[in-house]
Scaffold this motif. Structure first.
Motif, short mmCIF file in Angstrom:
data_model
loop_
_atom_site.label_atom_id
_atom_site.label_comp_id
_atom_site.label_asym_id
_atom_site.label_seq_id
_atom_site.Cartn_x
_atom_site.Cartn_y
_atom_site.Cartn_z
N PRO A 71 0.84 -1.20 0.00
CA PRO A 71 0.00 0.00 0.00
C PRO A 71 0.87 1.25 0.00
O PRO A 71 2.03 1.22 0.41
N ASP A 72 0.29 2.37 -0.48
CA ASP A 72 1.03 3.62 -0.50
C ASP A 72 1.62 3.91 0.88
O ASP A 72 1.00 3.61 1.91
N MET A 73 2.82 4.48 0.87
CA MET A 73 3.46 4.79 2.13
C MET A 73 2.73 5.94 2.82
O MET A 73 2.16 6.81 2.18
N GLY A 74 2.75 5.89 4.12
CA GLY A 74 2.16 6.94 4.92
C GLY A 74 3.20 7.45 5.89
O GLY A 74 4.39 7.21 5.73
N ARG A 75 2.72 8.13 6.90
CA ARG A 75 3.62 8.59 7.94
C ARG A 75 2.89 8.44 9.26
O ARG A 75 1.67 8.31 9.29
N ASP A 76 3.62 8.47 10.33
CA ASP A 76 3.05 8.32 11.66
C ASP A 76 2.17 9.54 11.96
O ASP A 76 2.69 10.65 12.08
N PRO A 77 0.85 9.35 12.07
CA PRO A 77 -0.04 10.51 12.29
C PRO A 77 0.12 11.13 13.68
O PRO A 77 -0.35 12.24 13.91
N ASN A 78 0.80 10.45 14.58
CA ASN A 78 0.99 10.98 15.94
C ASN A 78 2.29 11.77 16.09
O ASN A 78 2.55 12.31 17.16
N PHE A 125 11.07 19.44 1.77
CA PHE A 125 10.64 18.05 1.63
C PHE A 125 11.08 17.49 0.28
O PHE A 125 11.08 18.20 -0.73
N ASP A 126 11.44 16.21 0.27
CA ASP A 126 11.74 15.53 -0.99
C ASP A 126 10.42 15.07 -1.62
O ASP A 126 9.35 15.26 -1.03
N PRO A 127 10.45 14.48 -2.82
CA PRO A 127 9.19 14.12 -3.49
C PRO A 127 8.42 12.99 -2.78
O PRO A 127 7.27 12.74 -3.12
N ASN A 128 9.02 12.35 -1.80
CA ASN A 128 8.37 11.28 -1.05
C ASN A 128 7.72 11.78 0.23
O ASN A 128 7.09 11.01 0.95
N GLY A 129 7.93 13.06 0.54
CA GLY A 129 7.38 13.62 1.77
C GLY A 129 8.34 13.55 2.94
O GLY A 129 7.97 13.88 4.07
N HIS A 130 9.58 13.12 2.71
CA HIS A 130 10.58 13.09 3.77
C HIS A 130 11.11 14.51 3.99
O HIS A 130 11.50 15.18 3.03
N ARG A 131 11.15 14.93 5.25
CA ARG A 131 11.68 16.27 5.56
C ARG A 131 13.20 16.21 5.59
O ARG A 131 13.79 15.31 6.20
N LEU A 132 13.82 17.17 4.91
CA LEU A 132 15.26 17.27 4.87
C LEU A 132 15.69 18.59 5.49
O LEU A 132 14.97 19.59 5.41
N GLU A 133 16.86 18.56 6.09
CA GLU A 133 17.47 19.76 6.66
C GLU A 133 18.88 19.85 6.10
O GLU A 133 19.62 18.85 6.09
N LEU A 134 19.26 21.03 5.63
CA LEU A 134 20.66 21.29 5.31
C LEU A 134 21.17 22.21 6.40
O LEU A 134 20.52 23.23 6.71
N ALA A 135 22.29 21.86 7.00
CA ALA A 135 22.82 22.61 8.14
C ALA A 135 24.25 23.02 7.90
O ALA A 135 25.06 22.26 7.35
N CYS A 136 24.56 24.24 8.34
CA CYS A 136 25.91 24.77 8.28
C CYS A 136 26.34 25.08 9.70
O CYS A 136 25.71 25.89 10.39
N ASN A 137 27.41 24.44 10.16
CA ASN A 137 27.89 24.66 11.52
C ASN A 137 28.44 26.07 11.68
O ASN A 137 29.18 26.57 10.83
#
Length: 180
Positions: A71-78, A125-137
């Protein structure tokens, strides 16, 4: 046991080809490997998949599975969308800002830069709905030492109270300059 490094981190994707092309185009990752089977090697379950691997730099591998019979991927609703994310480090603020501009020019919504005092970040967000962060120290050795000095006190207080300890409040309230 001593782990030498993370071999790879794997997430699910909606479309392996789209995912590889997106990461290559927008984050300059290198597509390094594809593995496809009709049976899961570890469980022997009949479950066809495409497993793709991308090099995020210096041998840090990000992998994805496309699972067409599931089934299509989802995410944790909580769990709020800001919690689960993959943070990737860039070498400078110039790179961070240039990448933000490039992402926005491609129609990708970007939040930030957000100032965390010890690093600056952008989020998207990427096309799959995953959140990405780019960080510079941006931390100084003194900042990192201050955080190291209170990490266990903070964790122990949190374990008892479940309220945010104030030991490192300077990170987000602007008071670091006063302590400097």
């Amino acid at each position: 046991m001593l782990i030498s490094k993370i071999h790879h981190v794997a997430y699910r994707c909606k479309d392996a080809k789209e995912t590889v092309e997106w990461y290559v185009k927008h984050l300059d990752m290198k597509f390094v490997l594809a593995i496809a089977e009709n049976e899961v090697p570890s469980t022997k379950a009949p479950d066809p998949y495409m497993h793709v691997f991308l090099d995020a730099g210096q041998g840090n591998i990000l992998a994805f599975f496309e699972l067409p019979t599931r089934p299509d991927m989802g995410r944790d609703p909580n769990t709020p969308t800001w919690v689960q994310h993959l943070a990737l480090e860039v070498d400078s603020m110039d790179t961070l800002l240039a990448t933000k501009a490039r992402l926005q020019a491609a129609g990708i919504d970007v939040i930030g830069p957000t100032d965390h005092t010890i690093f600056q970040s952008i989020y998207f967000f990427d096309p799959n709905g995953h959140r990405l962060e780019l960080a510079c120290n941006t931390a100084s050795p003194k900042m990192m030492q201050m955080l190291d000095d209170v990490k266990w006190d903070m964790l122990n207080e949190w374990a008892v109270t479940k309220k945010a300890p104030q030991h490192a409040r300077w990170m987000h309230d602007g008071s670091y300059k006063e302590q400097n």
